[in-house]
Design an enzyme around this catalytic site. Structure first.
Site, PDB file in Angstrom:
ATOM      1  N   GLU A   1     -41.728   8.661  11.885  1.00 23.09           N
ATOM      2  CA  GLU A   1     -41.044   8.703  10.762  1.00 23.09           C
ATOM      3  C   GLU A   1     -42.163   9.409   9.767  1.00 23.09           C
ATOM      4  O   GLU A   1     -42.789   8.522   9.060  1.00 23.09           O
ATOM      5  CB  GLU A   1     -40.073   7.432  10.100  1.00 23.09           C
ATOM      6  CG  GLU A   1     -39.228   8.195   9.002  1.00 23.09           C
ATOM      7  CD  GLU A   1     -38.112   7.001   8.927  1.00 23.09           C
ATOM      8  OE1 GLU A   1     -36.916   7.236   8.614  1.00 23.09           O
ATOM      9  OE2 GLU A   1     -38.545   5.753   8.967  1.00 23.09           O
TER      10      GLU A   1
ATOM     11  N   SER B   1     -42.603   0.423   6.382  1.00 20.77           N
ATOM     12  CA  SER B   1     -41.203   0.672   7.147  1.00 20.77           C
ATOM     13  C   SER B   1     -40.255   0.979   5.863  1.00 20.77           C
ATOM     14  O   SER B   1     -39.085   1.113   6.272  1.00 20.77           O
ATOM     15  CB  SER B   1     -40.852  -0.624   7.768  1.00 20.77           C
ATOM     16  OG  SER B   1     -40.850  -1.683   7.181  1.00 20.77           O
TER      17      SER B   1
ATOM     18  N   HIS C   1     -44.657   6.262   9.460  1.00 19.22           N
ATOM     19  CA  HIS C   1     -44.028   5.067  10.076  1.00 19.22           C
ATOM     20  C   HIS C   1     -43.948   5.089  11.501  1.00 19.22           C
ATOM     21  O   HIS C   1     -42.903   5.912  12.291  1.00 19.22           O
ATOM     22  CB  HIS C   1     -42.648   4.772   9.350  1.00 19.22           C
ATOM     23  CG  HIS C   1     -41.821   3.857   9.751  1.00 19.22           C
ATOM     24  ND1 HIS C   1     -40.454   3.593   9.626  1.00 19.22           N
ATOM     25  CD2 HIS C   1     -42.357   2.485  10.300  1.00 19.22           C
ATOM     26  CE1 HIS C   1     -40.173   2.375  10.134  1.00 19.22           C
ATOM     27  NE2 HIS C   1     -41.165   1.909  10.295  1.00 19.22           N
TER      28      HIS C   1
ATOM     29  N   ASN D   1     -34.745   2.395   8.586  1.00 22.77           N
ATOM     30  CA  ASN D   1     -34.506   1.053   8.179  1.00 22.77           C
ATOM     31  C   ASN D   1     -33.317   0.940   7.301  1.00 22.77           C
ATOM     32  O   ASN D   1     -32.651   0.121   6.958  1.00 22.77           O
ATOM     33  CB  ASN D   1     -35.746   0.252   7.709  1.00 22.77           C
ATOM     34  CG  ASN D   1     -36.486  -0.171   8.621  1.00 22.77           C
ATOM     35  OD1 ASN D   1     -36.170  -0.987   9.656  1.00 22.77           O
ATOM     36  ND2 ASN D   1     -37.789  -0.309   8.511  1.00 22.77           N
TER      37      ASN D   1
END
Length: 284
Positions: free
Chosen positions: A152, A119, A140, A190
């Protein structure tokens, strides 16, 4: 590239979810972990999810059994020798991941794509641990995997175009929406989400508002389905701290400095829902 056999490394919440959606899409899946009990726990989570779908009329019993029949348990990395695609979903730690990718590089055939569900960690660095950096890519998934649509996809410095195209195609077959990003700390999801959570923690730390108030404001005022502190508890405060540290180190910018209250909770073992206590008490 033709993908038929997938091995998922790590049978926890993310790994079991990834294995489930791969099996639902018709792939032959090996679910691997270090111990048999971990793998069986992961398969149990998958079975429970599928049972829920049967109860809601989304699947019938025969479809459920067919999906489960496509999942094989593994406690030996040698089982990667039959894989066209490896999806790694182990702990978010660079040393662990690079050691794992070194071993996978030895066991997996030359054509095999090695994907990481990291992540926040650099795909380029993970890829450098192998002799096939052009075949390493970030994939991800979001939690919970069977529900969330986004994947992702992160290109490392040397990721080949045909590898990207293959992973994009696989993601679509999994009924996901692939979105491409380049290899920077935290990627996009993130890099934006974690500073918001960290700022919410600072708001509590500085006495601006209670956790309940922060979450209500973000839900009612910004239409977020879940408040940032509830979400932090759900993700795991240790994971949030690790990602913030990765962002802070990667960018060298103090705007990513983890809140001292986040560090204190993690040191206390208040990790969120999984430990029974975080910003909220879950009575475990």
């Amino acid at each position: 590239m033709s993908i038929q056999n997938i091995i998922v490394i790590g049978a926890g919440q993310m790994g079991s979810g990834i294995a489930q959606v791969c099996a639902q899409a018709g792939y032959s899946v090996v679910l691997h972990d270090m111990q048999e009990e971990f793998v069986q726990k992961g398969i149990g989570i998958i079975s429970k999810n599928l049972n829920r779908s049967v109860e809601k009329g989304r699947l019938d019993e025969s479809e459920k059994e067919s999906i489960l029949s496509r999942i094989t348990a593994s406690v030996s990395l040698e089982n990667a020798s039959n894989a066209d695609l490896v999806i790694e979903a182990v702990v978010e730690n660079m040393d662990v991941k690079t050691q794992l990718f070194k071993m996978l590089d030895q066991y997996a055939p030359a054509h095999t794509i090695l994907a990481s569900n990291t992540s926040s960690l650099p795909i380029t660095e993970i890829a450098a641990a192998t002799d096939r950096p052009e075949k390493v890519i970030g994939m991800h998934f979001m939690n919970p995997v069977p529900v969330m649509k986004l994947v992702e996809i992160i290109r490392g410095l040397q990721t080949a175009d045909d590898v990207y195209a293959t992973i994009e195609s696989v993601s679509k077959k999994l009924q996901k929406v692939p979105v491409e990003v380049n290899d920077f700390p935290g990627f996009i999801s993130n890099r934006i989400l974690m500073p918001m959570i960290n700022e919410a923690i600072f708001s509590v730390y500085e006495g601006v508002a209670t956790p309940e108030a922060v979450d209500e404001i973000m839900k009612l005022g910004m239409n977020h389905p879940m408040g940032p502190l509830t979400l932090a508890d759900f993700i795991g405060l240790d994971t949030c701290l690790y990602i913030m540290e990765t962002l802070h180190e990667g960018f060298g910018d103090d705007k990513y400095r983890p809140c001292p209250l986040l560090r204190k909770y993690v040191k206390a073992g208040w990790l969120g829902k999984k430990s029974g206590r975080g910003f909220y008490n879950y009575g475990v």
